[in-house]
Design a protein around this motif. Structure first.
Motif, PDB file in Angstrom:
ATOM      1  N   SER A 141       0.823  -1.207   0.000  1.00  0.00           N
ATOM      2  CA  SER A 141       0.000   0.000   0.000  1.00  0.00           C
ATOM      3  C   SER A 141       0.858   1.259   0.000  1.00  0.00           C
ATOM      4  O   SER A 141       0.528   2.255  -0.657  1.00  0.00           O
ATOM      5  CB  SER A 141      -0.937   0.004   1.212  1.00  0.00           C
ATOM      6  N   ARG A 142       1.956   1.244   0.732  1.00  0.00           N
ATOM      7  CA  ARG A 142       2.846   2.408   0.766  1.00  0.00           C
ATOM      8  C   ARG A 142       3.517   2.618  -0.580  1.00  0.00           C
ATOM      9  O   ARG A 142       3.732   3.758  -1.008  1.00  0.00           O
ATOM     10  CB  ARG A 142       3.883   2.253   1.873  1.00  0.00           C
ATOM     11  N   LEU A 143       3.879   1.550  -1.246  1.00  0.00           N
ATOM     12  CA  LEU A 143       4.470   1.677  -2.578  1.00  0.00           C
ATOM     13  C   LEU A 143       3.485   2.329  -3.540  1.00  0.00           C
ATOM     14  O   LEU A 143       3.856   3.204  -4.330  1.00  0.00           O
ATOM     15  CB  LEU A 143       4.889   0.303  -3.105  1.00  0.00           C
ATOM     16  N   GLU A 144       2.236   1.923  -3.459  1.00  0.00           N
ATOM     17  CA  GLU A 144       1.220   2.490  -4.348  1.00  0.00           C
ATOM     18  C   GLU A 144       1.088   3.996  -4.117  1.00  0.00           C
ATOM     19  O   GLU A 144       0.940   4.768  -5.069  1.00  0.00           O
ATOM     20  CB  GLU A 144      -0.119   1.784  -4.124  1.00  0.00           C
ATOM     21  N   ASP A 145       1.147   4.422  -2.858  1.00  0.00           N
ATOM     22  CA  ASP A 145       1.091   5.849  -2.549  1.00  0.00           C
ATOM     23  C   ASP A 145       2.275   6.612  -3.139  1.00  0.00           C
ATOM     24  O   ASP A 145       2.162   7.797  -3.475  1.00  0.00           O
ATOM     25  CB  ASP A 145       1.084   6.067  -1.036  1.00  0.00           C
ATOM     26  N   SER A 146       3.402   5.940  -3.243  1.00  0.00           N
ATOM     27  CA  SER A 146       4.641   6.611  -3.653  1.00  0.00           C
ATOM     28  C   SER A 146       4.805   6.707  -5.164  1.00  0.00           C
ATOM     29  O   SER A 146       5.739   7.388  -5.628  1.00  0.00           O
ATOM     30  CB  SER A 146       5.851   5.863  -3.068  1.00  0.00           C
ATOM     31  N   ILE A 147       3.953   6.082  -5.936  1.00  0.00           N
ATOM     32  CA  ILE A 147       4.150   6.028  -7.387  1.00  0.00           C
ATOM     33  C   ILE A 147       4.269   7.406  -8.025  1.00  0.00           C
ATOM     34  O   ILE A 147       5.191   7.645  -8.827  1.00  0.00           O
ATOM     35  CB  ILE A 147       3.034   5.192  -8.054  1.00  0.00           C
ATOM     36  N   PRO A 148       3.385   8.385  -7.727  1.00  0.00           N
ATOM     37  CA  PRO A 148       3.537   9.698  -8.374  1.00  0.00           C
ATOM     38  C   PRO A 148       4.872  10.372  -8.061  1.00  0.00           C
ATOM     39  O   PRO A 148       5.400  11.120  -8.885  1.00  0.00           O
ATOM     40  CB  PRO A 148       2.360  10.510  -7.808  1.00  0.00           C
ATOM     41  N   PHE A 149       5.410  10.105  -6.879  1.00  0.00           N
ATOM     42  CA  PHE A 149       6.681  10.700  -6.484  1.00  0.00           C
ATOM     43  C   PHE A 149       7.843  10.003  -7.180  1.00  0.00           C
ATOM     44  O   PHE A 149       8.780  10.653  -7.651  1.00  0.00           O
ATOM     45  CB  PHE A 149       6.838  10.617  -4.965  1.00  0.00           C
ATOM     46  N   LEU A 150       7.775   8.677  -7.253  1.00  0.00           N
ATOM     47  CA  LEU A 150       8.801   7.929  -7.969  1.00  0.00           C
ATOM     48  C   LEU A 150       8.820   8.296  -9.447  1.00  0.00           C
ATOM     49  O   LEU A 150       9.883   8.369 -10.068  1.00  0.00           O
ATOM     50  CB  LEU A 150       8.563   6.424  -7.804  1.00  0.00           C
ATOM     51  N   GLU A 151       7.642   8.546  -9.996  1.00  0.00           N
ATOM     52  CA  GLU A 151       7.578   8.924 -11.407  1.00  0.00           C
ATOM     53  C   GLU A 151       8.355  10.219 -11.662  1.00  0.00           C
ATOM     54  O   GLU A 151       9.018  10.369 -12.695  1.00  0.00           O
ATOM     55  CB  GLU A 151       6.127   9.102 -11.838  1.00  0.00           C
ATOM     56  N   ARG A 152       8.277  11.176 -10.724  1.00  0.00           N
ATOM     57  CA  ARG A 152       8.946  12.453 -10.917  1.00  0.00           C
ATOM     58  C   ARG A 152      10.454  12.307 -11.067  1.00  0.00           C
ATOM     59  O   ARG A 152      11.076  12.972 -11.901  1.00  0.00           O
ATOM     60  CB  ARG A 152       8.651  13.394  -9.743  1.00  0.00           C
ATOM     61  N   TRP A 153      11.081  11.435 -10.233  1.00  0.00           N
ATOM     62  CA  TRP A 153      12.540  11.414 -10.263  1.00  0.00           C
ATOM     63  C   TRP A 153      13.141  10.185 -10.932  1.00  0.00           C
ATOM     64  O   TRP A 153      14.316  10.197 -11.305  1.00  0.00           O
ATOM     65  CB  TRP A 153      13.117  11.571  -8.851  1.00  0.00           C
ATOM     66  N   LEU A 154      12.345   9.137 -11.131  1.00  0.00           N
ATOM     67  CA  LEU A 154      12.920   7.882 -11.605  1.00  0.00           C
ATOM     68  C   LEU A 154      12.489   7.494 -13.019  1.00  0.00           C
ATOM     69  O   LEU A 154      13.207   6.763 -13.707  1.00  0.00           O
ATOM     70  CB  LEU A 154      12.540   6.766 -10.621  1.00  0.00           C
ATOM     71  N   ALA A 155      11.343   7.985 -13.468  1.00  0.00           N
ATOM     72  CA  ALA A 155      10.822   7.571 -14.771  1.00  0.00           C
ATOM     73  C   ALA A 155      11.755   8.007 -15.911  1.00  0.00           C
ATOM     74  O   ALA A 155      12.319   9.098 -15.889  1.00  0.00           O
ATOM     75  CB  ALA A 155       9.428   8.146 -14.995  1.00  0.00           C
ATOM     76  N   HIS A 156      11.919   7.112 -16.873  1.00  0.00           N
ATOM     77  CA  HIS A 156      12.683   7.386 -18.106  1.00  0.00           C
ATOM     78  C   HIS A 156      14.143   7.734 -17.842  1.00  0.00           C
ATOM     79  O   HIS A 156      14.760   8.476 -18.601  1.00  0.00           O
ATOM     80  CB  HIS A 156      12.013   8.505 -18.909  1.00  0.00           C
ATOM     81  N   THR A 157      14.698   7.215 -16.747  1.00  0.00           N
ATOM     82  CA  THR A 157      16.114   7.452 -16.440  1.00  0.00           C
ATOM     83  C   THR A 157      16.979   6.231 -16.758  1.00  0.00           C
ATOM     84  O   THR A 157      18.193   6.303 -16.629  1.00  0.00           O
ATOM     85  CB  THR A 157      16.304   7.801 -14.953  1.00  0.00           C
ATOM     86  N   HIS A 158      16.357   5.120 -17.125  1.00  0.00           N
ATOM     87  CA  HIS A 158      17.037   3.850 -17.431  1.00  0.00           C
ATOM     88  C   HIS A 158      17.585   3.162 -16.182  1.00  0.00           C
ATOM     89  O   HIS A 158      18.316   2.165 -16.300  1.00  0.00           O
ATOM     90  CB  HIS A 158      18.167   4.057 -18.448  1.00  0.00           C
ATOM     91  N   ALA A 159      17.258   3.681 -15.004  1.00  0.00           N
ATOM     92  CA  ALA A 159      17.620   3.000 -13.762  1.00  0.00           C
ATOM     93  C   ALA A 159      16.545   1.968 -13.427  1.00  0.00           C
ATOM     94  O   ALA A 159      15.359   2.215 -13.641  1.00  0.00           O
ATOM     95  CB  ALA A 159      17.760   4.002 -12.626  1.00  0.00           C
ATOM     96  N   HIS A 160      16.968   0.831 -12.909  1.00  0.00           N
ATOM     97  CA  HIS A 160      16.021  -0.234 -12.556  1.00  0.00           C
ATOM     98  C   HIS A 160      15.768  -0.198 -11.055  1.00  0.00           C
ATOM     99  O   HIS A 160      16.693  -0.033 -10.261  1.00  0.00           O
ATOM    100  CB  HIS A 160      16.572  -1.601 -12.959  1.00  0.00           C
ATOM    101  N   LEU A 161      14.504  -0.343 -10.675  1.00  0.00           N
ATOM    102  CA  LEU A 161      14.098  -0.357  -9.270  1.00  0.00           C
ATOM    103  C   LEU A 161      13.559  -1.740  -8.915  1.00  0.00           C
ATOM    104  O   LEU A 161      12.628  -2.232  -9.559  1.00  0.00           O
ATOM    105  CB  LEU A 161      13.024   0.701  -9.011  1.00  0.00           C
ATOM    106  N   PHE A 162      14.144  -2.352  -7.874  1.00  0.00           N
ATOM    107  CA  PHE A 162      13.660  -3.618  -7.346  1.00  0.00           C
ATOM    108  C   PHE A 162      13.039  -3.354  -5.973  1.00  0.00           C
ATOM    109  O   PHE A 162      13.646  -2.697  -5.123  1.00  0.00           O
ATOM    110  CB  PHE A 162      14.799  -4.637  -7.223  1.00  0.00           C
ATOM    111  N   VAL A 163      11.824  -3.871  -5.779  1.00  0.00           N
ATOM    112  CA  VAL A 163      11.095  -3.590  -4.549  1.00  0.00           C
ATOM    113  C   VAL A 163      10.678  -4.898  -3.876  1.00  0.00           C
ATOM    114  O   VAL A 163       9.966  -5.714  -4.484  1.00  0.00           O
ATOM    115  CB  VAL A 163       9.839  -2.739  -4.806  1.00  0.00           C
ATOM    116  N   ILE A 164      11.130  -5.077  -2.646  1.00  0.00           N
ATOM    117  CA  ILE A 164      10.649  -6.181  -1.827  1.00  0.00           C
ATOM    118  C   ILE A 164       9.382  -5.713  -1.125  1.00  0.00           C
ATOM    119  O   ILE A 164       9.401  -4.689  -0.421  1.00  0.00           O
ATOM    120  CB  ILE A 164      11.703  -6.617  -0.795  1.00  0.00           C
ATOM    121  N   VAL A 165       8.281  -6.409  -1.331  1.00  0.00           N
ATOM    122  CA  VAL A 165       7.001  -5.964  -0.765  1.00  0.00           C
ATOM    123  C   VAL A 165       6.362  -7.077   0.067  1.00  0.00           C
ATOM    124  O   VAL A 165       6.557  -8.272  -0.193  1.00  0.00           O
ATOM    125  CB  VAL A 165       6.010  -5.520  -1.867  1.00  0.00           C
TER     126      VAL A 165
END
Length: 491
Positions: A141-165
């Motif tokens: 649930s916390r990850l879902e809340d964070s999506i708009p924020f992650l999009e601002r700094w991480l989207a289209h940067t070619h960095a890969h994000l791995f999330v343990i949930v």
């Protein structure tokens, strides 16, 4: 000889021709104002700030009637480094006017667009963070809340994000359907994301965090140079600046890079370690040492903090020490953080935008960094940059506009205003709490008498321009005041 009727018609014709020529002359030479001589077109209304309608205000969460003013800003990217504060002689806003909700108001008072200097704009198309694997451990649930924020700094940067949930500490049965939906949503937004279950389902929060090193090291490829571990409320305002910082270190050697806490109490308690919310970065050789000693470190440590387990493992199995980066901000401060956001700093990271830390119930207190940061699409590195107008008004871009009835000097602005809580006392120390991280501070000002804040309310991108709104709630019977800034790329 012309008849009287024909003479009259001729005179009328000549008068009309002369009038048309006069209008043509004024329009093309600029000797007059087109709106004075010809009806205003929709295009001319958009070009003239005095004719801007304020209908957008009806969509904001504000009380009417309201006092408001607006200013257009054109940015000028220059080669100079960003200063702590830039002084502008002229005022920022024209005269205030009262807006009535029952009308479609047009600005009555305006000033010409202002030009402000910013650092050179980074080319977002060439940002390549494929040398970093980011890792995070959180609740679904916390990850879902964070999506708009992650999009601002991480989207289209070619960095890969791995999330343990996990679902929650009390519910380890994963909702695989929900996981797949969130992963698909994030990838559609341009965030290269992989969601995964814990390496060991019995792991607590600290062990899941520590296991990120093993997980990320196993996912490395030929491009990977860094492993970056973050919290779900870590925000990087500028990926180009982060990459520049990391480029200063030799990744063929073990490197342990991060930010310590701003609060001395936390440093005394946990030591000189990289605090995870600020961002923790390990070079591949450093991650390899932890990976090869993973089980030993896992069994030996009893720490309840994942970032503490990482530093313990490094200390037990290497001679590597932390390289602290002051602009990676843990933000271990409570209360009013205005003094930090109005400090003129150029942060590489900001933490705890989910205000009150782990209290999800108080979302009204969250910092909407994803919207506050929108202005960066126009002016690049200008988020939280400061300008002082006329000696008494300071814009902290994306956070506030503050006015000072008694004025404010550059020397005063050099020292952050201590608006936040704390510090927690540390017995037998010469550090009063924040000297090691913030330096000299000034006492908080009294609101109303010594300072008035217009806090960031909202922003939107409209036709290639960013419109920002700043609000001050009026005291008692006084009307609220709303300021609007419209940012455009300079020509």
């Amino acid at each position: 000889m012309l008849s009287s009727r024909n003479r009259i018609l001729t005179l009328v014709f000549l008068f009309l021709v002369a009038s048309a020529l006069l209008v043509h002359f004024y329009f093309w030479t600029g000797s007059g104002t087109p709106q004075e001589t010809v009806p205003a077109t929709e295009e001319s209304k958009q070009q003239d700030p005095c004719r801007q309608r304020l209908g957008r205000l009806k969509d904001l969460n504000v009380k009417f009637p309201i006092k408001c003013a607006r200013r257009d800003i054109n940015i000028m990217p220059l080669g100079a480094k960003r200063p702590s504060v830039t002084n502008i002689d002229e005022p920022l806003f024209p005269k205030l006017q009262i807006v009535d909700p029952g009308k479609d108001p047009i600005l009555e008072h305006c000033m010409p667009p202002m030009s402000l200097e910013v650092s050179p704009l980074p080319n977002k198309e060439t940002v390549d963070a494929s040398n970093i694997l980011f890792g995070m451990s959180t609740l679904l649930s916390r990850l879902e809340d964070s999506i708009p924020f992650l999009e601002r700094w991480l989207a289209h940067t070619h960095a890969h994000l791995f999330v343990i949930v996990i679902n929650s500490e009390g519910d380890r049965e994963l909702d695989t359907k929900k996981m797949a939906e969130i992963q698909s949503q994030m990838r559609d937004l341009g965030i290269m994301t992989s969601l995964t279950e814990p390496l060991d389902k019995n792991d607590d929060m600290a062990r899941r965090y520590f296991s990120l090193v093993k997980l990320l090291y196993s996912k490395r490829d030929k491009l990977t140079r860094w492993i970056g571990i973050v919290d779900d409320d870590t925000f990087f305002p500028s990926m180009p600046s982060l990459l520049t910082m990391l480029s200063h270190y030799d990744t063929t050697q073990p490197q342990y890079v991060g930010g310590i806490s701003e609060e001395w109490w936390s440093v005394v308690l946990y030591g000189l370690m990289a605090f995870g919310g600020a961002g923790l970065f390990l070079s591949l050789p450093m991650a390899a040492i932890i990976d090869s000693n993973y089980q030993t470190c896992r069994d030996q440590s009893g720490s309840s903090a994942g970032d503490m387990r990482i530093v313990e493992c490094i200390q037990w199995h290497s001679n590597v020490k932390l390289t602290p980066v002051p602009s990676l901000h843990q933000m271990d401060m409570g209360g009013d953080l205005s003094g930090v956001y109005e400090s003129g700093w150029r942060p590489l990271s900001l933490h705890h935008w989910k205000a009150d830390w782990w209290d999800d119930k108080r979302r009204d207190n969250w910092f909407p960094l994803n919207v506050m940061h929108l202005v960066a699409d126009i002016c690049g590195e200008c988020f939280l940059q400061r300008w002082r107008f006329g000696g008494d008004t300071v814009l902290s871009n994306g956070f506030s506009i503050a006015t000072y009835p008694n004025g404010i000097t550059n020397d005063e602005l050099r020292k952050p205003e201590h608006t936040w809580l704390g510090p927690r006392p540390v017995p037998d120390t010469f550090n009063p709490g924040y000297v090691h991280s913030i330096g000299e501070m000034r006492e908080p000002l009294k609101m109303g008498d010594e300072k008035r804040q217009y806090m960031f309310l909202d922003a939107e991108m409209v036709e290639g321009r960013v419109r920002q709104f700043y609000l001050n709630g009026g005291a008692g019977e006084e009307l609220d005041t709303l300021f609007e800034l419209v940012w455009s790329a300079g020509k």
